[in-house]
Design a protein around this motif. Structure first.
Motif, PDB file in Angstrom:
ATOM      1  N   HIS A  30      34.598  38.897   1.219  1.00 49.48           N
ATOM      2  CA  HIS A  30      33.274  39.542   1.218  1.00 49.48           C
ATOM      3  C   HIS A  30      32.427  38.937   2.334  1.00 49.48           C
ATOM      4  CE1 HIS A  30      30.028  41.780  -0.828  1.00 49.48           C
ATOM      5  NE2 HIS A  30      29.243  40.765  -0.522  1.00 49.48           N
ATOM      6  N   ASP A  32      28.819  38.992   4.120  1.00 46.38           N
ATOM      7  CA  ASP A  32      27.417  39.374   3.924  1.00 46.38           C
ATOM      8  C   ASP A  32      26.680  39.404   5.252  1.00 46.38           C
ATOM      9  OD1 ASP A  32      27.023  39.722   1.062  1.00 46.38           O
ATOM     10  OD2 ASP A  32      27.601  37.610   0.901  1.00 46.38           O
ATOM     11  N   HIS A  63      29.489  43.830   3.525  1.00 49.44           N
ATOM     12  CA  HIS A  63      28.277  44.232   2.800  1.00 49.44           C
ATOM     13  C   HIS A  63      27.112  44.192   3.789  1.00 49.44           C
ATOM     14  CE1 HIS A  63      25.261  42.917  -0.623  1.00 49.44           C
ATOM     15  NE2 HIS A  63      24.941  44.083  -0.100  1.00 49.44           N
ATOM     16  N   MET A  65      23.548  44.344   4.653  1.00 53.15           N
ATOM     17  CA  MET A  65      22.159  44.273   4.187  1.00 53.15           C
ATOM     18  C   MET A  65      21.278  44.419   5.418  1.00 53.15           C
ATOM     19  SD  MET A  65      22.705  41.252   1.426  1.00 53.15           S
ATOM     20  CE  MET A  65      24.261  40.765   2.168  1.00 53.15           C
ATOM     21  N   ASP A 174      27.788  41.922  -7.470  1.00 53.70           N
ATOM     22  CA  ASP A 174      27.565  40.870  -6.470  1.00 53.70           C
ATOM     23  C   ASP A 174      26.297  40.096  -6.816  1.00 53.70           C
ATOM     24  OD1 ASP A 174      27.291  39.347  -4.168  1.00 53.70           O
ATOM     25  OD2 ASP A 174      26.997  41.055  -2.814  1.00 53.70           O
TER      26      ASP A 174
HETATM   27 ZN    ZN Z   1      27.172  40.512  -0.809  1.00 52.09          ZN
END
Ligand code: ZN
Ligand code: DX5
Length: 214
Positions: A30, A32, A63, A65, A174
């Motif tokens: 994962h 971020d 992911h 953001m 998450d």
């Molecule tokens: Zn995340």
């Protein structure tokens, strides 16, 4: 079968290759990505995805953001992302659809994410197009926060819609997932668990990954 996606946000960035090898028994890595605008923190981006792609056999679960992710999804795909998730709050519905289509056109797996204050229904316009839905169980931006158990009704509602309409879609959670809260997530219907601190703070990382599978 429950999948584990350890978040490298909790890794030692000066030893990232070593810390990625430490999670080889997991299912995804994962990643971020934070832009300091959509969330109040800045993390890592495209060149890091490019550098870690050759050092692991695991798929990269990226992911995003970031604000208006449609601007960057193709670059993340080209850098080696396998799954690319975009926040529904980060742009108009039309542009989120465009981001999903762009990921699909690159032959990669698109997903959507919702923040804690976003209702479950916000994923419905995208349900038939995505391969993964991610429900945040903390406010995005930082690792090591407390798990929000009150997100579980959202997970269960989305699980029902997935089972009815798109059973191949994965359902990920998450934030604050550890050896205790993983069970709550699995009971609510999640099948992919992200864990940052719970994995990287463990003395025995493969044992912790096995434990998180419930
Ligand atoms: Zn995340
Ligand atoms: C938070 C990130 C998470 C975070 C999880 O914005 O999306 O992936 O790294 O960290 P833990 O598991 O420590 O809550």
């Amino acid at each position: 079968m429950i999948k584990i996606s350890p978040s490298i946000l909790s890794a030692d960035f000066a030893n990232l290759e070593r810390d990625i090898h430490r999670i080889e028994s997991a299912d995804y890595v994962h990643v971020d990505v934070m832009d300091g605008l959509f969330v109040p923190n800045i993390s890592i981006g495209i060149p890091v995805v490019q550098c870690i792609r050759p050092v692991t056999r695991l798929p990269l679960d990226v992911h995003l953001m970031i604000d208006r992710p449609v601007r960057y999804v193709e670059q993340f795909c080209d850098a080696g992302a396998d799954l690319v998730t975009v926040h529904v709050e980060a742009d108009t519905e039309e542009n989120i659809h465009a981001a999903i289509r762009a990921v699909r056109a690159k032959g990669k797996r698109p997903g959507v994410v919702i923040k804690p204050k976003t209702p479950a229904e916000a994923v419905l316009p995208f349900l038939d197009e995505v391969d993964l839905i991610l429900v945040m169980t903390v406010e995005p931006g930082f690792g090591g926060q407390k798990f929000m158990a009150d997100m579980m009704p959202k997970v269960s509602a989305i699980r029902r819609w997935i089972d009815q309409r798109r059973p191949e879609c994965e359902l990920e959670v998450d934030g604050g997932v550890d050896a205790v809260t993983c069970k709550t997530c699995i009971e609510a219907g999640a099948n992919v668990l992200v864990a940052g601190s719970a994995v990287y703070k463990a003395d025995d990382i493969p044992a912790r990954i096995a434990q998180l599978r419930g």
